[in-house]
Write a protein that holds these residues in place. Structure first.
Motif, short mmCIF file in Angstrom:
data_model
loop_
_atom_site.label_atom_id
_atom_site.label_comp_id
_atom_site.label_asym_id
_atom_site.label_seq_id
_atom_site.Cartn_x
_atom_site.Cartn_y
_atom_site.Cartn_z
N PHE A 1 -17.16 -17.98 -37.03
CA PHE A 1 -15.78 -17.69 -36.63
C PHE A 1 -15.80 -16.62 -35.54
O PHE A 1 -16.82 -15.96 -35.30
N THR A 2 -14.67 -16.46 -34.89
CA THR A 2 -14.50 -15.40 -33.89
C THR A 2 -13.25 -14.59 -34.23
O THR A 2 -12.34 -15.09 -34.88
N VAL A 3 -13.26 -13.35 -33.80
CA VAL A 3 -12.09 -12.47 -33.94
C VAL A 3 -11.76 -11.95 -32.56
O VAL A 3 -12.64 -11.53 -31.81
N GLU A 4 -10.47 -11.98 -32.22
CA GLU A 4 -10.05 -11.53 -30.90
C GLU A 4 -9.62 -10.07 -30.94
O GLU A 4 -9.16 -9.56 -31.96
N ARG A 5 -9.78 -9.40 -29.81
CA ARG A 5 -9.43 -7.98 -29.71
C ARG A 5 -7.95 -7.77 -30.04
O ARG A 5 -7.08 -8.50 -29.59
N GLY A 6 -7.69 -6.76 -30.87
CA GLY A 6 -6.31 -6.42 -31.22
C GLY A 6 -5.74 -7.23 -32.36
O GLY A 6 -4.58 -7.04 -32.74
N GLU A 7 -6.55 -8.11 -32.95
CA GLU A 7 -6.08 -8.89 -34.08
C GLU A 7 -6.22 -8.12 -35.39
O GLU A 7 -7.10 -7.28 -35.53
N VAL A 8 -5.35 -8.47 -36.34
CA VAL A 8 -5.62 -8.16 -37.74
C VAL A 8 -6.16 -9.45 -38.34
O VAL A 8 -5.44 -10.43 -38.51
N PHE A 9 -7.46 -9.44 -38.62
CA PHE A 9 -8.15 -10.62 -39.13
C PHE A 9 -8.39 -10.41 -40.61
O PHE A 9 -9.01 -9.44 -41.02
N VAL A 10 -7.87 -11.32 -41.44
CA VAL A 10 -7.96 -11.17 -42.89
C VAL A 10 -8.89 -12.24 -43.45
O VAL A 10 -8.68 -13.43 -43.22
N LEU A 11 -9.90 -11.78 -44.18
CA LEU A 11 -10.85 -12.68 -44.83
C LEU A 11 -10.50 -12.78 -46.31
O LEU A 11 -10.46 -11.76 -47.02
#
Length: 309
Positions: free
Chosen positions: A27-37
């Motif tokens: 997976f990827t996460v973008e800058r400034g995201e709140v990424f919830v696993l």
């Protein structure tokens, strides 16, 4: 404008003895995201966080954080991240203020006093700031640990179930700070056991199940893709409750014995609900109430994890 990837993970694998905990995570996460696993207990969420924060090595795969190769440039990765784990990592022999000040100095923060005082106030720790941490309650230590993660300018803040054990007031304070931090351009990587927390905070949600990411999208896209409805059914007695639960075991979402309530999946068509109620009329039970609603993120999570994809 295309967003910049700040975390990129390709085919990540990890095994402990005979157990393959992670088996090709991508997976990827973008800058400034709140990424919830999200994931069930034992799914490997904390293991993944520990690998991304250089605490645990991984067996195979590739990871980049803020452009740095995790395996080859781990020191650079550590300079760009902060971590709040599941257990508070604070110095018991220092005061709350001294813990905060030490982190501010290590991260070369400008206006240290102002930053520390602001965070102590945000997390309701100001009146205890000169007390040794060994005398703090578990909740106070947790709040201090979270506050320390937001000191300085880490590009990615890893929060592993940060609000577990916090009272509602401090959960909300944490949520607000997470939102503000992401708005300012930093990235939050969050694991949680609270599905409402994920729904409120997340720009992107991923579900880890049986060693793989089985879903990765925005909460709204997930709800649109897995558009379904649920029905909460209340019955008169505990005997009715047990019989209803057993009858609907194959489609259960949740059960609440205290409220004598069972929640199940139903189809989107109105006739599906009518058919279910007609089916239940044949049982020797008394239904006191039923209520239908659109599926929440929690409903979808439970359906995917319990029933597969």
């Amino acid at each position: 404008m295309e967003k910049k990837k700040i975390i990129e993970i390709i085919d990540l694998k990890k095994r402990f003895a005979e157990k393959q905990v992670l088996n090709g995570v991508d997976f990827t996460v973008e800058r400034g995201e709140v990424f919830v696993l999200l994931g069930s207990n034992g799914a490997g969420k904390t293991t993944l966080v520990k690998m991304l924060t250089t605490i645990l090595p991984f067996d195979d795969g590739q990871v980049w954080i803020n452009g740095y190769d995790l395996k080859k440039e781990s020191a650079k990765v550590r300079e760009n991240i902060s971590l709040t784990g599941q257990f508070a990592a604070v110095d018991e022999l220092l005061t709350g203020y001294e813990n905060m000040k030490m982190i501010a100095e290590l991260r070369h923060v400008k206006e240290k006093e102002k930053v520390v005082e602001n965070l102590l106030e945000r997390f309701d720790l100001q009146k205890h700031s000169q007390v040794l941490v060994k005398n703090y309650s578990g909740g106070m230590r947790r709040r201090l640990d979270i506050a320390m993660s937001f000191i300085g300018d880490p590009q990615v803040i890893f929060l592993d179930e940060p609000t577990t054990g916090l009272d509602p007031q401090n959960r909300i304070a944490t949520w607000q700070l997470i939102k503000e931090t992401a708005t300012a351009g930093r990235t939050i990587f969050l694991t949680t056991q609270y599905l409402e927390e994920a729904e409120y905070l997340a720009d992107k949600v991923a579900i880890l199940h049986e060693g793989k990411i089985i879903l990765n999208a925005t909460p709204q896209v997930i709800k649109n893709t897995y558009d379904s409805q649920s029905m909460a059914i209340n019955v008169l007695t505990k005997s009715d409750f047990y019989q209803l639960s057993a009858h609907l075991d194959h489609r259960l979402l949740s059960m609440d014995e205290e409220k004598l309530s069972v929640t199940v999946n139903v189809g989107n068509a109105f006739n599906d609900s009518v058919d279910l109620l007609d089916e239940l009329r044949q049982l020797p039970i008394t239904i006191t109430n039923f209520q239908q609603r659109n599926a929440s993120l929690e409903d979808i999570f439970l359906k995917l994890v319990q029933g597969g994809v």
